[in-house]
Design a protein around this motif. Sequence first.
Motif, PDB file in Angstrom:
ATOM      1  N   SER A 199      35.044  11.011  29.307  1.00 40.93           N
ATOM      2  CA  SER A 199      35.236  12.448  29.521  1.00 40.93           C
ATOM      3  C   SER A 199      36.143  13.042  28.445  1.00 40.93           C
ATOM      4  CB  SER A 199      35.780  12.733  30.916  1.00 40.93           C
ATOM      5  OG  SER A 199      37.121  12.350  31.000  1.00 40.93           O
ATOM      6  N   ILE A 200      37.094  12.247  27.931  1.00 38.55           N
ATOM      7  CA  ILE A 200      37.948  12.752  26.835  1.00 38.55           C
ATOM      8  C   ILE A 200      37.067  13.041  25.616  1.00 38.55           C
ATOM      9  CG2 ILE A 200      39.804  12.151  25.204  1.00 38.55           C
ATOM     10  CD1 ILE A 200      41.182  10.682  27.498  1.00 38.55           C
ATOM     11  N   GLY A 201      36.122  12.140  25.336  1.00 41.62           N
ATOM     12  CA  GLY A 201      35.215  12.341  24.207  1.00 41.62           C
ATOM     13  C   GLY A 201      34.347  13.582  24.379  1.00 41.62           C
ATOM     14  N   THR A 202      33.757  13.714  25.575  1.00 42.34           N
ATOM     15  CA  THR A 202      32.908  14.885  25.832  1.00 42.34           C
ATOM     16  C   THR A 202      33.743  16.158  25.738  1.00 42.34           C
ATOM     17  OG1 THR A 202      31.740  13.475  27.393  1.00 42.34           O
ATOM     18  CG2 THR A 202      31.179  15.803  27.444  1.00 42.34           C
ATOM     19  N   TYR A 203      34.954  16.093  26.287  1.00 40.06           N
ATOM     20  CA  TYR A 203      35.846  17.257  26.276  1.00 40.06           C
ATOM     21  C   TYR A 203      36.193  17.661  24.844  1.00 40.06           C
ATOM     22  CZ  TYR A 203      40.271  19.828  27.055  1.00 40.06           C
ATOM     23  OH  TYR A 203      41.282  20.760  27.054  1.00 40.06           O
ATOM     24  N   LEU A 204      36.638  16.696  24.061  1.00 41.81           N
ATOM     25  CA  LEU A 204      37.067  17.029  22.697  1.00 41.81           C
ATOM     26  C   LEU A 204      35.895  17.484  21.831  1.00 41.81           C
ATOM     27  CD1 LEU A 204      39.762  14.318  21.924  1.00 41.81           C
ATOM     28  CD2 LEU A 204      40.095  16.705  22.591  1.00 41.81           C
ATOM     29  N   SER A 205      34.741  16.801  21.967  1.00 41.95           N
ATOM     30  CA  SER A 205      33.621  17.177  21.092  1.00 41.95           C
ATOM     31  C   SER A 205      33.068  18.554  21.448  1.00 41.95           C
ATOM     32  CB  SER A 205      32.519  16.115  21.135  1.00 41.95           C
ATOM     33  OG  SER A 205      31.930  16.127  22.400  1.00 41.95           O
ATOM     34  N   GLY A 206      33.183  18.949  22.706  1.00 40.64           N
ATOM     35  CA  GLY A 206      32.667  20.267  23.085  1.00 40.64           C
ATOM     36  C   GLY A 206      33.749  21.330  23.151  1.00 40.64           C
ATOM     37  N   PHE A 207      34.938  20.994  22.672  1.00 41.99           N
ATOM     38  CA  PHE A 207      36.097  21.872  22.882  1.00 41.99           C
ATOM     39  C   PHE A 207      35.892  23.297  22.334  1.00 41.99           C
ATOM     40  CE2 PHE A 207      40.331  23.574  21.982  1.00 41.99           C
ATOM     41  CZ  PHE A 207      40.908  23.434  23.230  1.00 41.99           C
ATOM     42  N   VAL A 208      35.462  23.407  21.081  1.00 43.38           N
ATOM     43  CA  VAL A 208      35.309  24.737  20.464  1.00 43.38           C
ATOM     44  C   VAL A 208      34.191  25.510  21.160  1.00 43.38           C
ATOM     45  CG1 VAL A 208      34.758  25.963  18.329  1.00 43.38           C
ATOM     46  CG2 VAL A 208      36.198  23.923  18.257  1.00 43.38           C
ATOM     47  N   ARG A 209      33.078  24.838  21.378  1.00 46.38           N
ATOM     48  CA  ARG A 209      31.931  25.462  22.036  1.00 46.38           C
ATOM     49  C   ARG A 209      32.341  25.999  23.407  1.00 46.38           C
ATOM     50  NH1 ARG A 209      29.296  28.183  23.668  1.00 46.38           N
ATOM     51  NH2 ARG A 209      27.246  28.213  24.623  1.00 46.38           N
ATOM     52  N   GLN A 210      33.043  25.150  24.163  1.00 46.23           N
ATOM     53  CA  GLN A 210      33.426  25.512  25.524  1.00 46.23           C
ATOM     54  C   GLN A 210      34.484  26.626  25.541  1.00 46.23           C
ATOM     55  OE1 GLN A 210      31.561  23.617  27.668  1.00 46.23           O
ATOM     56  NE2 GLN A 210      32.132  25.216  29.102  1.00 46.23           N
ATOM     57  N   SER A 211      35.331  26.631  24.513  1.00 43.27           N
ATOM     58  CA  SER A 211      36.411  27.635  24.461  1.00 43.27           C
ATOM     59  C   SER A 211      35.865  29.051  24.367  1.00 43.27           C
ATOM     60  CB  SER A 211      37.308  27.393  23.249  1.00 43.27           C
ATOM     61  OG  SER A 211      37.941  26.162  23.363  1.00 43.27           O
ATOM     62  N   PHE A 212      34.661  29.183  23.808  1.00 42.51           N
ATOM     63  CA  PHE A 212      34.094  30.514  23.642  1.00 42.51           C
ATOM     64  C   PHE A 212      32.840  30.705  24.500  1.00 42.51           C
ATOM     65  CE2 PHE A 212      36.618  29.600  19.920  1.00 42.51           C
ATOM     66  CZ  PHE A 212      37.346  30.772  19.772  1.00 42.51           C
ATOM     67  N   ALA A 213      32.552  29.739  25.372  1.00 39.99           N
ATOM     68  CA  ALA A 213      31.333  29.819  26.186  1.00 39.99           C
ATOM     69  C   ALA A 213      31.464  30.893  27.257  1.00 39.99           C
ATOM     70  CB  ALA A 213      31.049  28.473  26.839  1.00 39.99           C
ATOM     71  N   THR A 214      30.508  31.826  27.292  1.00 39.47           N
ATOM     72  CA  THR A 214      30.502  32.832  28.361  1.00 39.47           C
ATOM     73  C   THR A 214      29.143  32.880  29.074  1.00 39.47           C
ATOM     74  OG1 THR A 214      29.919  34.488  26.712  1.00 39.47           O
ATOM     75  CG2 THR A 214      32.238  34.345  27.297  1.00 39.47           C
ATOM     76  N   TYR A 215      28.237  31.999  28.716  1.00 35.03           N
ATOM     77  CA  TYR A 215      26.923  31.832  29.361  1.00 35.03           C
ATOM     78  C   TYR A 215      26.130  33.139  29.509  1.00 35.03           C
ATOM     79  CZ  TYR A 215      29.118  27.395  30.459  1.00 35.03           C
ATOM     80  OH  TYR A 215      29.762  26.205  30.365  1.00 35.03           O
ATOM     81  N   PRO A 216      26.042  33.969  28.459  1.00 36.90           N
ATOM     82  CA  PRO A 216      25.359  35.262  28.621  1.00 36.90           C
ATOM     83  C   PRO A 216      23.859  35.130  28.867  1.00 36.90           C
ATOM     84  CG  PRO A 216      25.877  34.879  26.312  1.00 36.90           C
ATOM     85  CD  PRO A 216      26.514  33.778  27.085  1.00 36.90           C
ATOM     86  N   PHE A 217      23.258  34.029  28.404  1.00 39.35           N
ATOM     87  CA  PHE A 217      21.791  33.929  28.487  1.00 39.35           C
ATOM     88  C   PHE A 217      21.334  33.081  29.671  1.00 39.35           C
ATOM     89  CE2 PHE A 217      23.204  34.069  23.989  1.00 39.35           C
ATOM     90  CZ  PHE A 217      23.050  35.436  23.856  1.00 39.35           C
TER      91      PHE A 217
END
Lengths: 513, 33
Positions: free
Chosen positions: A299-317
């Motif tokens: 989970s640390i790996g998944t968290y860190l690798s998706g960190f930037v993406r997730q930080s700005f994710a707002t799921y508009p679509f």
Amino acid sequence: MASVKAVFAAHFMTGRGPMFRNPLLLTALAMTALVAVWGVIDTESLAGFAQTSVAQQFKSRAWFIMLSASLIVITVFGLAVSPYGKIRLGADGERPEFSTLSWLTMLFAAGMGIGLLFYAATEPLTHYAILASHIGPERAAGYALAITGFNWAIHAWCIYAMTALIIAYFAYRKGRPGLIGTPVRYTFRRGGWVGPVAWLADLLAIYAIAIGLAGSLAMGVFQVQGGIQSLLGWEDESNWLLFVVFATLCAAFLLPLMVDLSRGMARLSNLALGIAVLLMIYLLLLGPTHYLMNGIVDSIGTYLSGFVRQSFATYPFFGKEFQDWFHGWTLNYMVWWIAWAPFVGVFVARISRGRTIREFITGVVIVPSLFSLFWFGVFGGIGFFGVLQTEVPVLEVAVNAPEQTTFFVLSNFPMSSVTGALTIAAAFLFLVTSVVSASFVLAMFSTGGEENPPLQIKLIWGAILAALGLAMMLTGDVGTVRAIIALGAMAFVFILPLLVVAFLKTLTREERL
Amino acid sequence: VNLENLIDTLLNLVVFAFIALLIWLYLRDEDST
């Protein structure tokens, strides 16, 4: 009760007490009391209002909330690596008050609370329940753990660190009162708006803390009730147990509020922390250890690798289901951390005097974040082991009775009556110590930064917190409690960026590197 | 224009104004009168 009565007689009936000369305190009390009375008299209308207006604000301003939280993260890391990182939170030659080890231990204690105990296994499992049908059970489990980590780790602690840094900088380096409005008063020197806006910042911080803490109180009472129910097999359809737990809690925090028990409180808080950590170690060792450790590292790996993406994710679509999920969890947490930031910030600032900005950020962000990842890794991992490897109906419990999930997980291990009772005790202690320290911080903020606020003001805040907690408890639903907390904090979402701008402006103009 | 859309626009206008205000506050000179 005689002394309480005497205090009231002396300070309220004669009109000579400090209360009547303090518009901030009076306004804050009136605002919070109004919400409490509204909630107690007409719970449904408060719940409905909170849900509708939070839904509207989240829909319209999700981008702004995520952007603010993520810009705070960038600012915090930027400050740590910049030359400003060398600046000391105190006079230039000052040394830290506490040793690094005890400082880290205290930070660790600040990060632990009723929320972690409540959501330990519930949150990863709830994410899993939504994601599994879309991306398959195996990927959903890993992603659910990582998203829980995202909600609780770096963003939360960067928001806390930023607020604490601002409080500490102006208090210990500039010698100003440790109040939320201080950066505005200090930095912006022109214009008649400065005083009122700083005052408003103080007011909104008090409001956000009171509502946020009362929400935790309600959640804690739900959990203690759920624990007793699952431990003793009692039913509580008429909610009598809920009210007994609540009344016991109120009785338990009255005494420490009246007598100065700061050392005793610290011991109780450490005891609760010790119990929680022992529970985690117990589950890690008696549970499927390799499975849990693999889950944590994964989970640390998944968290860190998706960190930037997730930080700005707002799921508009995405459709409504995902939007609701995002609003109810990640977005709600970001607002929640902002609501708690002045409260945690005051504590973190106090113990960090004399540290450099770089040391401060490294300790405040990394230590509690790692602990959160580990904590959810253990409890969530056990939940996933139950769902994916056995027939244990833990997912059904997490979805239908979230307040009982932790106890259900424990019931699958030996000595579950002992561990269950210890969890109830830890939840209860976390609640008592949080209410006592929140009453202190609220009294301090509402009396112009008084380090030893008067007893009657602490007692009034204790009573307001109890009344607010009761109002939230009456909603009977954690989702509604979360909506009310978000509503209480929404205005403060605008104050925090203002404080950051004030801080950066003073820092860049007045510090010579 | 329906009411929901209007509220959405107003809520976002407040945010845009707030961001502009923050930038102005950061840039303005505090010492001049």
